[in-house]
Write a protein that holds these residues in place. Structure first.
Motif, PDB file in Angstrom:
ATOM      1  N   TYR A  25       0.789  -1.133   0.003  1.00 50.74           N
ATOM      2  CA  TYR A  25      -0.003   0.036  -0.154  1.00 50.74           C
ATOM      3  C   TYR A  25       0.997   1.070   0.105  1.00 50.74           C
ATOM      4  O   TYR A  25       1.871   1.436   0.858  1.00 50.74           O
ATOM      5  CB  TYR A  25      -0.831   0.213   1.272  1.00 50.74           C
ATOM      6  CG  TYR A  25      -1.861  -1.191   1.444  1.00 50.74           C
ATOM      7  CD1 TYR A  25      -2.834  -1.571   0.955  1.00 50.74           C
ATOM      8  CD2 TYR A  25      -1.117  -2.174   2.336  1.00 50.74           C
ATOM      9  CE1 TYR A  25      -3.795  -2.550   1.074  1.00 50.74           C
ATOM     10  CE2 TYR A  25      -2.073  -3.286   2.591  1.00 50.74           C
ATOM     11  CZ  TYR A  25      -3.013  -3.497   1.734  1.00 50.74           C
ATOM     12  OH  TYR A  25      -3.846  -4.667   2.009  1.00 50.74           O
ATOM     13  N   MET A  47      -2.334   1.027  -4.571  1.00 50.41           N
ATOM     14  CA  MET A  47      -1.766  -0.129  -4.512  1.00 50.41           C
ATOM     15  C   MET A  47      -0.799  -0.169  -5.244  1.00 50.41           C
ATOM     16  O   MET A  47      -0.580   0.338  -6.353  1.00 50.41           O
ATOM     17  CB  MET A  47      -2.959  -1.233  -4.988  1.00 50.41           C
ATOM     18  CG  MET A  47      -4.186  -1.401  -4.245  1.00 50.41           C
ATOM     19  SD  MET A  47      -4.002  -1.857  -2.469  1.00 50.41           S
ATOM     20  CE  MET A  47      -3.226  -3.406  -2.675  1.00 50.41           C
ATOM     21  N   PRO A  59      -7.895   0.202  -2.786  1.00 55.42           N
ATOM     22  CA  PRO A  59      -7.068  -0.563  -1.958  1.00 55.42           C
ATOM     23  C   PRO A  59      -8.138  -1.624  -1.152  1.00 55.42           C
ATOM     24  O   PRO A  59      -9.054  -1.109  -0.957  1.00 55.42           O
ATOM     25  CB  PRO A  59      -6.323   0.418  -0.747  1.00 55.42           C
ATOM     26  CG  PRO A  59      -7.000   1.820  -1.168  1.00 55.42           C
ATOM     27  CD  PRO A  59      -7.515   1.573  -2.542  1.00 55.42           C
TER      28      PRO A  59
END
Length: 114
Positions: A25, A47, A59
């Motif tokens: 992330y 991402m 995400p």
């Protein structure tokens, strides 16, 4: 509407399975140009797969992991000033060029001085 994002600070947080290996992330703060409006400071979570930001992938945090807490901790560190400075990486979405990098840098300087 074209959006161009100029990250200023970031932190990469390793994603847990079932995400593929080498998935992170990217938690960041930067300037984003929103069409005709004035550029805005924003926080983003993107991402990253094998070192490449997937700009249009939202995400997802596996329920049986602490990924969400780790991302929120990274966001708090960025907000407190404990972060890495970006090296001018930018992500553009859409066909419009947005604002030039020099203009984004000027916006960053003027807002950091205030």
């Amino acid at each position: 509407m074209s959006r161009v994002y100029f990250p200023q600070f970031y932190e990469d947080v390793k994603a847990s399975a079932p995400h593929p290996p080498e998935t992170y992330y990217r938690v960041s703060r930067g300037v984003e140009h929103w069409g005709d409006g004035e550029p805005q400071y924003v926080y983003k979570i993107q991402m990253v797969y094998d070192g490449v930001v997937a700009g249009r992938k939202s995400p997802s945090f596996p329920d049986n992991s602490n990924d969400m807490e780790a991302v929120l901790d990274a966001m708090a560190r960025i907000k407190k000033g404990q972060r890495k400075r970006s090296r001018g990486v930018m992500t553009a979405v859409g066909s419009e060029p947005g604002i030039p990098l020099a203009e984004a840098n000027e916006i960053l300087r003027s807002r950091d001085d205030s």
